[in-house]
Write a protein that holds these residues in place. Structure first.
Motif, short mmCIF file in Angstrom:
data_model
loop_
_atom_site.label_atom_id
_atom_site.label_comp_id
_atom_site.label_asym_id
_atom_site.label_seq_id
_atom_site.Cartn_x
_atom_site.Cartn_y
_atom_site.Cartn_z
N LEU A 34 -75.36 -14.49 85.65
CA LEU A 34 -75.43 -14.55 84.20
C LEU A 34 -74.23 -15.32 83.67
O LEU A 34 -73.12 -15.19 84.18
N GLU A 35 -74.45 -16.12 82.64
CA GLU A 35 -73.35 -16.78 81.95
C GLU A 35 -73.67 -16.80 80.47
O GLU A 35 -74.76 -17.22 80.07
N ILE A 36 -72.74 -16.31 79.65
CA ILE A 36 -72.90 -16.29 78.20
C ILE A 36 -71.76 -17.09 77.59
O ILE A 36 -70.59 -16.83 77.92
N VAL A 37 -72.07 -18.02 76.71
CA VAL A 37 -71.06 -18.84 76.04
C VAL A 37 -71.27 -18.72 74.53
O VAL A 37 -72.41 -18.86 74.04
N VAL A 38 -70.20 -18.46 73.80
CA VAL A 38 -70.24 -18.35 72.35
C VAL A 38 -69.35 -19.44 71.77
O VAL A 38 -68.17 -19.55 72.14
N LEU A 39 -69.90 -20.24 70.88
CA LEU A 39 -69.18 -21.38 70.30
C LEU A 39 -68.46 -20.95 69.03
O LEU A 39 -69.03 -20.94 67.94
N GLY A 40 -67.20 -20.58 69.18
CA GLY A 40 -66.39 -20.19 68.04
C GLY A 40 -66.35 -18.69 67.82
O GLY A 40 -67.18 -17.94 68.35
N ARG A 41 -65.38 -18.26 67.04
CA ARG A 41 -65.26 -16.85 66.66
C ARG A 41 -66.18 -16.61 65.47
O ARG A 41 -65.79 -16.76 64.31
N LEU A 42 -67.42 -16.23 65.78
CA LEU A 42 -68.45 -16.20 64.75
C LEU A 42 -68.16 -15.18 63.67
O LEU A 42 -68.47 -15.40 62.49
N ALA A 43 -67.54 -14.05 64.04
CA ALA A 43 -67.24 -13.03 63.04
C ALA A 43 -66.23 -13.52 62.01
O ALA A 43 -66.17 -13.00 60.89
N MET A 44 -65.44 -14.53 62.38
CA MET A 44 -64.45 -15.09 61.46
C MET A 44 -64.98 -16.34 60.76
O MET A 44 -64.25 -16.98 59.99
N GLY A 45 -66.22 -16.72 61.04
CA GLY A 45 -66.78 -17.91 60.42
C GLY A 45 -66.19 -19.20 60.94
O GLY A 45 -66.25 -20.23 60.26
N GLU A 46 -65.65 -19.18 62.15
CA GLU A 46 -65.00 -20.37 62.70
C GLU A 46 -66.03 -21.45 63.03
O GLU A 46 -67.05 -21.17 63.68
N GLU A 47 -65.78 -22.66 62.61
CA GLU A 47 -66.59 -23.82 62.96
C GLU A 47 -65.84 -24.66 63.97
O GLU A 47 -64.63 -24.87 63.85
N LEU A 48 -66.57 -25.16 64.97
CA LEU A 48 -65.94 -25.98 65.99
C LEU A 48 -66.00 -27.45 65.57
O LEU A 48 -67.07 -27.98 65.28
N HIS A 49 -64.84 -28.09 65.55
CA HIS A 49 -64.75 -29.52 65.28
C HIS A 49 -64.21 -30.29 66.48
O HIS A 49 -64.38 -31.50 66.57
N ARG A 50 -63.53 -29.56 67.37
CA ARG A 50 -63.02 -30.17 68.60
C ARG A 50 -63.33 -29.25 69.75
O ARG A 50 -63.15 -28.03 69.69
N LEU A 51 -63.84 -29.85 70.84
CA LEU A 51 -64.20 -29.06 72.02
C LEU A 51 -64.36 -29.97 73.21
O LEU A 51 -64.86 -31.10 73.09
N HIS A 52 -63.92 -29.49 74.36
CA HIS A 52 -64.17 -30.19 75.62
C HIS A 52 -64.53 -29.13 76.65
O HIS A 52 -63.68 -28.32 77.05
N LEU A 53 -65.80 -29.09 77.05
CA LEU A 53 -66.29 -28.09 78.00
C LEU A 53 -67.03 -28.76 79.14
O LEU A 53 -67.91 -29.60 78.91
N ARG A 54 -66.66 -28.37 80.35
CA ARG A 54 -67.40 -28.75 81.55
C ARG A 54 -67.64 -27.47 82.34
O ARG A 54 -66.71 -26.86 82.85
#
Length: 271
Positions: free
Chosen positions: A141-161
């Motif tokens: 299993l792998e779960i990925v969450v983009l940003g701290r959703l409870a804080m309303g964070e929006e991602l503008h920069r990211l580098h994921l491999r």
């Protein structure tokens, strides 16, 4: 007064390795160093549990974290993490995380880590490699969450491999890769990407009986707001899940794991 020396400052980096060898009668070997720890809680039912922990509290630029499990022939175990992993903003080089899982002949491993939360500006390279001997199987299993959703964070920069590779007898039988960079973030609402979903999961069962579980899995897809796609090629069943928020996704994952496994969920999980 510190501006003149700031460019030459060297930030402390976290390094950790934890390795567990388990046989049919229990733990055979355990080694750990740095920020990586492995705990072996007492369980009264279900699979023996291995709980990994990163004591640094998350992954920042240049951190190195490695977890590994070796199951001897005929053994069964569940490996998980104590809490969600966090990948923080990185201004320099990416953090690196490696997971190495070796499953002996006739053995079975459930790899059920808790979610990875990617903060704005995170840089993370992660590789999960699983070696299956003859007659061995696994659930991953792998779960990925983009940003701290409870804080309303929006991602503008990211580098994921992020890559997951399963080999059996030296041959690759499953290879899953996810790559996200800055240009993709404004286009996440595109149906070809995540359709606006900020929480995603992949669940894969690698075993001869895996395709037989597809109808069972589909019968418990009941969580509103979670989109699921599933396939069952020979020797595998693979499910991908998307949701706008991590909690509905986690509830759906819990339903699936309860239906697909004869054993209880990890005690460490908040369910």
């Amino acid at each position: 007064m510190f501006d003149a020396i700031a460019p030459s400052m060297s930030m402390q980096r976290s390094k950790g390795r934890a390795h567990v060898v388990m046989g049919p009668r229990g733990v055979v070997d355990l080694a750990q160093s740095g920020s990586a720890k492995a705990m072996l809680p007492r369980v009264n039912s279900g699979l023996p549990e291995i709980v990994f922990l990163n004591t640094s509290g998350g992954l920042a630029s240049g951190d190195r974290l490695a977890f590994s499990v070796e199951l001897l022939p005929g053994s069964r175990a569940l490996a998980t993490t104590q809490t969600a992993e966090r990948a923080y903003r990185a201004e320099d080089i990416p953090a690196e995380a490696t997971v190495s899982l070796k499953v002996g002949a006739g053995a079975w491993l459930d790899w059920l880590p808790q979610e990875t939360i990617l903060f704005n500006g995170a840089q993370l390279h992660r590789l999960t490699e699983i070696e299956l001997a003859e007659g061995a199987g696994c659930l991953i299993l792998e779960i990925v969450v983009l940003g701290r959703l409870a804080m309303g964070e929006e991602l503008h920069r990211l580098h994921l491999r992020d890559r997951r590779i399963v080999r059996q007898n030296g041959r690759i039988i499953y290879h899953d890769a996810l790559a996200l960079d800055d240009p993709a973030l404004p286009r996440l609402s595109n149906p070809a990407l995540t359709g606006g979903g900020r929480a995603m999961a992949t669940l894969a069962i690698i075993a001869p009986h895996a395709p037989d579980l597809l109808s069972t899995a589909r019968s418990v897809l009941l969580e509103p707001g979670v989109t699921v796609a599933a396939s069952a090629p020979p020797g595998r069943m693979i499910m991908r899940l998307l949701a706008a928020d991590g909690w509905p996704l986690r509830r759906q994952v819990n339903r699936l794991l309860t239906a697909l496994r004869p054993d209880p969920l990890p005690r460490i999980w908040q369910v």
